[in-house]
Design an enzyme around this catalytic site. Sequence first.
Site, PDB file in Angstrom:
ATOM      1  CG  ASP A 100       1.557  -2.278   7.573  1.00  0.00           C
ATOM      2  OD1 ASP A 100       2.133  -3.030   6.758  1.00  0.00           O
ATOM      3  OD2 ASP A 100       0.417  -2.498   8.010  1.00  0.00           O
ATOM      4  CD  GLU A 157      -2.867   4.710   2.582  1.00  0.00           C
ATOM      5  OE1 GLU A 157      -2.568   4.584   1.371  1.00  0.00           O
ATOM      6  OE2 GLU A 157      -2.500   3.913   3.468  1.00  0.00           O
ATOM      7  CG  ASN A 196      -3.305   0.990  -4.095  1.00  0.00           C
ATOM      8  OD1 ASN A 196      -2.385   0.216  -4.269  1.00  0.00           O
ATOM      9  ND2 ASN A 196      -3.230   2.016  -3.267  1.00  0.00           N
ATOM     10  CG  ASP A 214       6.211   8.878  -0.023  1.00  0.00           C
ATOM     11  OD1 ASP A 214       6.037   7.739  -0.476  1.00  0.00           O
ATOM     12  OD2 ASP A 214       7.276   9.252   0.533  1.00  0.00           O
ATOM     13  N   GLY A 215       4.929   8.445   2.924  1.00  0.00           N
ATOM     14  CA  GLY A 215       5.451   8.340   4.276  1.00  0.00           C
ATOM     15  C   GLY A 215       6.812   8.983   4.454  1.00  0.00           C
TER      16      GLY A 215
END
Length: 533
Positions: free
Chosen positions: A374, A331, A248, A356-357
């Site tokens: 989320d 996260e 990011n 990773d979720g």
Amino acid sequence: MEKRPILKNKYYLYLTEFFSGVSVMAVELGASRLLAPYFSSSQIVWTIIIGTIMIALALGNVWGGRTADKDPDTDRLYRRLLIAAVWIAAIPVLGKYIILGISGALVLTINTNFLILAAFCACMVIFVFPLFLLGTVTPSLVKYTVDSLEDNGKTVGTLGAFNTIGSILGTFLPTFVTIPAVGTAVTFLLFSGILLAIGLIYFLSSKVRWKTCLVSVILFVLCAIFGSGGNFAFWEDDLTYEGESVYNYLQVKETEDRTILSTNVLFGVQSVKMKEDGLTGMYYDYALAAPVMAGLGEDKPGNILILGNGTGTFASQCTQYFPAASVAGVEIDDKITDLAHTYFDLPEQVEVTTYDGRAYLQAVDAQYDVIQVDAYQDITIPFQMSTTEFFTLVRDHLAPGGVMVVNLNMHSDGEGSINQSLCDTIASIFPYVSTVDVPGTTNRELFAAMDGDPIQWLAEHRTAITAPDLAQQMDRVAQGVTRYTGGSHILTDDQAPVEVLGMRAIDGLIQEELSYYQEIYREEGLSGLLSRF
């Protein structure tokens, strides 16, 4: 034409091919990071980047081959490398202004597909020319290195191998080394510097065109001075933090009452920390209905899992209002977790796993009373966390009486919209689904359960709430929450066009926000628009 002394050994030509391959891939990955803070890092944006770069390389291949046949002069090739190097070095200086200039022009003139068109035009203006020049390298080098038909296959194969190995290196170095360590701007400068060095060595060793070399070095130095320290959000002069991670662009900004994390300079807020404890006035407050629905209270223990913990806004609220519960977060970006501890006061008792979720759910056997999903990445949705297969995993990790809460961050209603597709997908797995809109935002919270109606559970448990602000918030949720009846728009691992649906929704939101200014521009022109600011 007589070869320059440095080319009497073919290995310098092979090195030229190698570093050309390195630079092409480094520029491509740098392009994704330059565009992501403005247009997201979705598959659509990646497609635009790859497509425009392949167009540039293909045109360069054709033109370079024809030019080499007509005039096999190696000086021309290495001049092109110097030009490409200086152009790439200038990208950190000028790229962000070009992106915003194009975006501003398109905002006033188009009504649909804003992000797609803006990203495409930005790619064409910023990246096509230097990649076109680099595209001329391979056919030119084939002309210069092939001496006879007897070994032309070996020579061309060796050139291809050097280019491929360089491309591999140019893929891994920016992603895992240079961008996380020194940022996108310096990454462009590093790899343009390599191209510059290749060209300079060629000309200086031959003692020719020293003026061209001097001008190239001066321009490169100027780009390094003015481009290495620039911000993506250059119009902001009070940022607390701006940086990058593997995943990011990261921006932290403080106002009088809150600290804000954003992973996009133009759209959206990812996390908020109120400087005074309490509710945020945002969707996190509505998501707090999930622990209430699950029967958690100040003294009742339970397990809460947050997929997409961010800087821990929801986690912090859960530790405040449900202190007996165990709160864990997942996260994928460890730098965001670092920011959570540094700027957002993430409670130490919240254990955050860097993962990773979906992969996390596949790796653990635990069950939870509440699972919050989320996991938006900048302004896009990871497709693997939007499908029936993913929500089945979530269902299997809910304890009896457990509740899943999903943040839908775009008001996009209508047949086939992103929200309808997500809601229909969830309703195909969970028999009880309800939603509530968050006033004044584009967010919608979805609650899903297997064992009963979340709306009824909210009515049963909200009377036990002792915190006045939370009780008032649950009253607001109760007034707005409605049951959802599923439809046929189901997302699966095989077919989940979330990028297309999401871009369509964002496009609509942009047009709603900017229609006022477009109307002024149509009626009064640019001068009338500027007078409003």
